[in-house]
Structure formats: C-alpha cells, structure tokens
Scaffold this active site. Structure first.
Site, PDB file in Angstrom:
ATOM      1  N   SER A   1       0.865  -1.191   0.000  1.00  0.00           N
ATOM      2  CA  SER A   1       0.000   0.000   0.000  1.00  0.00           C
ATOM      3  C   SER A   1       0.893   1.229   0.000  1.00  0.00           C
ATOM      4  O   SER A   1       2.061   1.158   0.425  1.00  0.00           O
ATOM      5  CB  SER A   1      -0.857   0.000   1.273  1.00  0.00           C
ATOM      6  OG  SER A   1      -1.518   1.232   1.426  1.00  0.00           O
TER       7      SER A   1
ATOM      8  N   TYR B   1      -2.026  -0.335  10.505  1.00  0.00           N
ATOM      9  CA  TYR B   1      -1.962  -0.687   9.075  1.00  0.00           C
ATOM     10  C   TYR B   1      -0.608  -0.251   8.510  1.00  0.00           C
ATOM     11  O   TYR B   1       0.048  -1.009   7.793  1.00  0.00           O
ATOM     12  CB  TYR B   1      -3.122   0.007   8.356  1.00  0.00           C
ATOM     13  CG  TYR B   1      -3.304  -0.381   6.906  1.00  0.00           C
ATOM     14  CD1 TYR B   1      -3.660  -1.669   6.537  1.00  0.00           C
ATOM     15  CD2 TYR B   1      -3.141   0.559   5.888  1.00  0.00           C
ATOM     16  CE1 TYR B   1      -3.854  -2.011   5.196  1.00  0.00           C
ATOM     17  CE2 TYR B   1      -3.337   0.234   4.559  1.00  0.00           C
ATOM     18  CZ  TYR B   1      -3.690  -1.056   4.215  1.00  0.00           C
ATOM     19  OH  TYR B   1      -3.887  -1.392   2.884  1.00  0.00           O
TER      20      TYR B   1
HETATM   21  N1  LIG Z   1      -8.568  -0.789  -1.572  1.00  0.00           N
HETATM   22  C1  LIG Z   1      -7.600   0.032  -1.232  1.00  0.00           C
HETATM   23  O1  LIG Z   1      -7.794   1.245  -1.193  1.00  0.00           O
HETATM   24  C2  LIG Z   1      -6.238  -0.529  -0.893  1.00  0.00           C
HETATM   25  C3  LIG Z   1      -5.163   0.349  -0.925  1.00  0.00           C
HETATM   26  C4  LIG Z   1      -3.889  -0.140  -0.665  1.00  0.00           C
HETATM   27  C5  LIG Z   1      -3.705  -1.469  -0.395  1.00  0.00           C
HETATM   28  N2  LIG Z   1      -4.764  -2.320  -0.345  1.00  0.00           N
HETATM   29  C6  LIG Z   1      -4.510  -3.745  -0.053  1.00  0.00           C
HETATM   30  O2  LIG Z   1      -5.112  -4.545  -1.025  1.00  0.00           O
HETATM   31  C7  LIG Z   1      -5.315  -5.857  -0.484  1.00  0.00           C
HETATM   32  C8  LIG Z   1      -6.701  -6.335  -0.867  1.00  0.00           C
HETATM   33  O3  LIG Z   1      -7.663  -5.500  -0.275  1.00  0.00           O
HETATM   34  P1  LIG Z   1      -8.928  -4.935  -1.068  1.00  0.00           P
HETATM   35  O4  LIG Z   1      -8.769  -3.478  -1.158  1.00  0.00           O
HETATM   36  O5  LIG Z   1      -9.157  -5.712  -2.288  1.00  0.00           O
HETATM   37  O6  LIG Z   1     -10.083  -5.161   0.033  1.00  0.00           O
HETATM   38  P2  LIG Z   1     -11.218  -6.267   0.196  1.00  0.00           P
HETATM   39  O7  LIG Z   1     -12.181  -6.180  -0.923  1.00  0.00           O
HETATM   40  O8  LIG Z   1     -11.712  -6.085   1.577  1.00  0.00           O
HETATM   41  O9  LIG Z   1     -10.451  -7.641   0.044  1.00  0.00           O
HETATM   42  C9  LIG Z   1      -9.659  -8.161   1.073  1.00  0.00           C
HETATM   43  C10 LIG Z   1      -9.597  -9.646   0.890  1.00  0.00           C
HETATM   44  O10 LIG Z   1      -8.729 -10.198   1.891  1.00  0.00           O
HETATM   45  C11 LIG Z   1      -9.411 -11.287   2.466  1.00  0.00           C
HETATM   46  N3  LIG Z   1      -8.906 -11.613   3.795  1.00  0.00           N
HETATM   47  C12 LIG Z   1      -8.850 -10.853   4.902  1.00  0.00           C
HETATM   48  N4  LIG Z   1      -8.324 -11.558   5.924  1.00  0.00           N
HETATM   49  C13 LIG Z   1      -8.039 -12.796   5.428  1.00  0.00           C
HETATM   50  C14 LIG Z   1      -7.488 -13.971   5.962  1.00  0.00           C
HETATM   51  N5  LIG Z   1      -7.134 -14.051   7.252  1.00  0.00           N
HETATM   52  N6  LIG Z   1      -7.315 -15.039   5.154  1.00  0.00           N
HETATM   53  C15 LIG Z   1      -7.683 -14.989   3.860  1.00  0.00           C
HETATM   54  N7  LIG Z   1      -8.247 -13.913   3.287  1.00  0.00           N
HETATM   55  C16 LIG Z   1      -8.413 -12.823   4.071  1.00  0.00           C
HETATM   56  C17 LIG Z   1     -10.876 -10.909   2.464  1.00  0.00           C
HETATM   57  O11 LIG Z   1     -11.678 -12.065   2.651  1.00  0.00           O
HETATM   58  P3  LIG Z   1     -13.206 -12.005   3.136  1.00  0.00           P
HETATM   59  O12 LIG Z   1     -14.030 -11.795   1.908  1.00  0.00           O
HETATM   60  O13 LIG Z   1     -13.431 -13.358   3.762  1.00  0.00           O
HETATM   61  O14 LIG Z   1     -13.344 -10.889   4.105  1.00  0.00           O
HETATM   62  C18 LIG Z   1     -10.960 -10.308   1.071  1.00  0.00           C
HETATM   63  O15 LIG Z   1     -11.072 -11.327   0.098  1.00  0.00           O
HETATM   64  C19 LIG Z   1      -5.084  -5.740   1.017  1.00  0.00           C
HETATM   65  O16 LIG Z   1      -3.825  -6.277   1.329  1.00  0.00           O
HETATM   66  C20 LIG Z   1      -5.068  -4.230   1.258  1.00  0.00           C
HETATM   67  O17 LIG Z   1      -4.287  -3.863   2.359  1.00  0.00           O
HETATM   68  C21 LIG Z   1      -6.041  -1.882  -0.589  1.00  0.00           C
END
Ligand SMILES: NC(=O)c1ccc[n+]([C@@H]2O[C@H](COP(=O)([O-])OP(=O)(O)OC[C@H]3O[C@@H](n4cnc5c(N)ncnc54)[C@H](OP(=O)(O)O)[C@@H]3O)[C@@H](O)[C@H]2O)c1
Length: 308
Positions: A163, A176
């Site tokens: 991130s 975070y």
């Molecule tokens: N969106 C942003 O603005 C942003 C910015 C920078 C970085 N990121 C990073 O991008 C990555 C993906 O996030 P996203 O934005 O796509 O959000 P998201 O839609 O909430 O997706 C997160 C995913 O991680 C899964 N997860 C959480 N804990 C887990 C565990 N213990 N074991 C297996 N799966 C788990 C969730 O599963 P469930 O469906 O079961 O909850 C979901 O599939 C993360 O690492 C986040 O830090 C996001």
C-alpha cells in the site's frame, strides 16, 4: 530454457515481452480472492489464459467470484480453494497440494489483508498483532511455504499487495502502516535474496481504491469505538475531525486498474521492486521526495484533519 520462452530459428522469444499467447497456461495463486483486488486479478488473469488458484478464507463467500467468472466465460480456468492466511495448517496443506502437481507455479499474489482504524494509543496489543498477523506474518508464511517450489523451479513472480501506507504513514492507521512497512522491508530483502534463483519479488503500492476494505472489511479498534460512542471524551473531537476528513474523501479509484497492473507485471521478466498506483499514491510519493521533511510532515498533519 527461460520459463516463459518459446524457441524459433533466431533463438528464444520471451512470450511476455512479445505479448504472444502463452503456449501452456501459466498458474497463479492468489490470496483473498473473494472480493476487491483479489477477485478482479483472478478474473483478469483467467481472461488472459492463466489457470488461477483463487484462495479465500470462507468458501461460502465465493458467490461473487463464481458469478464474475461465469459472466467472463472463464470459470473453467479458476480453481477455488480455502485458505485463511493466518492458519498455518491450511498454508502447509495448500503448499503440499501444489507441490504434488506436475505443473509449475508461475506466480503467487499475496493480496489478503484488512485495515485497522484507530489512533496508536487506542489500538490494543492484541488488535495490533491481529493486523500484523494478517497483513505481514501471513504473507511471509505463505511465501515461505511456497519458496522451496519456486527455488526448485528457479523462476516465478511473488507479488505483495502492499500500500502507499507502506511508504507514507498517516494518523489513524498506525497499525496498518506498521503492517505494510514491515511487508515492504521484508519483501525488499527477499528480492535480493532470491535474485540468484531468478525469482522476482514485487511490491504493489495502491492509493485509495473502491473495494470492500473501506466498508464490509473495515475494522475499528474497540477503544476507538468506545471513544466514538462516549458522550464526551477528551479524544472525541480529535477522532471526529479525523473521521470527517477520511469520510470526506469519497473519490476512490477503480480497482480494475490494480488488477490490470498485476497482470502486466506477471508478464514482465524483469519487473521493478515497487509499483505505486493511483494519483493519490503518486502525489504522496512525489511530495515526500521533493519537499523538505518538515514541510512534508506539516502537510500530512494538516491533511489528516487532526490539526486544530
Ligand atoms: N482498496 C484500497 O484502497 C487498498 C489500498 C492499498 C492497499 N490495499 C490492499 O489490497 C489488499 C486487498 O484488499 P482490497 O482493497 O481488495 O479489500 P477487500 O475487498 O476487503 O479484500 C480483502 C480480501 O482479503 C481477504 N482476507 C482478509 N483476511 C483474510 C485472511 N485471514 N485469510 C484470507 N483472506 C483474508 C478478504 O476475505 P473475506 O471476503 O473473507 O473478508 C478479502 O477477500 C489488502 O492487502 C489491502 O491492504 C487496498
């Protein structure tokens, strides 16, 4: 021969550089594929001919992925398996299953994660550990479990979804920040260590993108919730100003851009270590680079909403 090469009369051609179709489907394993970047990357890679092992902690949540795969016509290229990245027994079982296969594993995308909101003073030790368990220790554990396979193959891409919060720390998400800064340092060292084996380690650094991390998966520390619920508390006005500022920033980018970037990186034989993505991420890195440290610090402080 190089893993992504075919041979013609003039010598090896890197299929990724030439953008010609892959002769045999490549395989990628993605964590957290039930929503957001993980789901979109799964579909994007499958559309490009990859076989994708889409993992998720709760198979009951596979409905969105299945529907997207059906409508894209790629369901036969996606294999859904259970993996809670914080469960070491599940990691070991999955690694053993993949080791038994005759096909190589071309890519691992460590994507699963969540964000804990709360000022540093209001996040308990247990909550801080939970944040680091998922975002850092789990990514390290999944990577370590698959490293023997990658090292035997002597090729593969390991992509860490970090991130911009792993490069720039901001008030209200210190847990975070800590988890992503840890992931950045670990991955940078790992990249050097794996260089002789030909394995590429890459960090993706998105700014704010519209996924469930802001809604369904948003986690707020217990003490923060108590402060928010309290009638009066010395910290409440600070929290309210911070929350209002965060909530006022509703413009978030299209997460498909991140999935597309990952797909391009996986076809690049020599990817860079870091890929920031999003105008907010680029802006923050540019400002941090060109501004004197004190001015940049003031800018972060003022933008966070906590300044009076
Ligand atoms: N969106 C942003 O603005 C942003 C910015 C920078 C970085 N990121 C990073 O991008 C990555 C993906 O996030 P996203 O934005 O796509 O959000 P998201 O839609 O909430 O997706 C997160 C995913 O991680 C899964 N997860 C959480 N804990 C887990 C565990 N213990 N074991 C297996 N799966 C788990 C969730 O599963 P469930 O469906 O079961 O909850 C979901 O599939 C993360 O690492 C986040 O830090 C996001």
């Amino acid at each position: 021969m190089l893993p992504y090469c075919t041979v013609n009369k003039t010598g090896p051609i890197d299929s990724r550089k030439q953008n010609i179709p892959m002769t045999t489907p490549h395989t990628a394993l993605i964590t957290g594929a039930s929503s957001g970047f993980g789901l979109l990357t799964t579909i994007t890679l499958a559309r490009k001919g990859w076989h994708v092992i889409a993992t998720m902690r709760d198979l009951a949540r596979r409905g969105h992925l299945d529907a997207a795969a059906q409508s894209a016509g790629v369901a036969d290229r996606i294999e859904v398996l259970q993996l809670d990245v914080t469960n070491n027994a599940q990691i070991a079982a999955l690694a053993a299953l993949i080791e038994q296969r005759p096909t190589p594993l071309n890519a691992l995308v460590n994507n699963a994660g969540f964000a804990m909101a709360g000022f540093a003073a209001d996040v308990s030790d247990q909550e801080l550990r939970r944040q680091l368990d998922t975002n850092f220790f789990a990514a390290a554990a999944v990577t370590r479990a698959l490293l023997p396979l990658f090292e035997r193959q002597r090729f593969g891409h390991i992509v860490m979804v970090s991130s911009i919060s792993g490069r720039v720390a901001t008030p209200g998400i210190s847990s975070y920040n800590a988890s992503k800064f840890a992931l950045e340092g670990w991955s940078e060292a790992l990249r050097h260590e794996l260089r002789p084996s030909g394995i590429k380690v890459v960090l993706i650094e998105p700014g704010a993108f519209e996924t469930d991390i802001w809604t369904r998966n948003a986690v707020i520390s217990e003490a923060t919730q108590a402060i928010a619920a309290a009638a009066d508390s010395p910290r409440k006005s600070l929290l309210t100003r911070w929350r209002d500022r965060v909530q006022s920033r509703t413009k978030r980018a299209d997460p498909q851009l991140v999935a597309d970037l990952i797909a391009v990186i996986l076809r690049n034989p020599n990817p860079k270590l870091r890929y920031a993505i999003g105008t907010d991420a680029w802006g923050a890195l540019f400002a941090k680079k060109i501004l004197p440290a004190g001015i940049f610090e003031n800018m972060v402080y003022k933008n966070s909403g906590i300044a009076n």
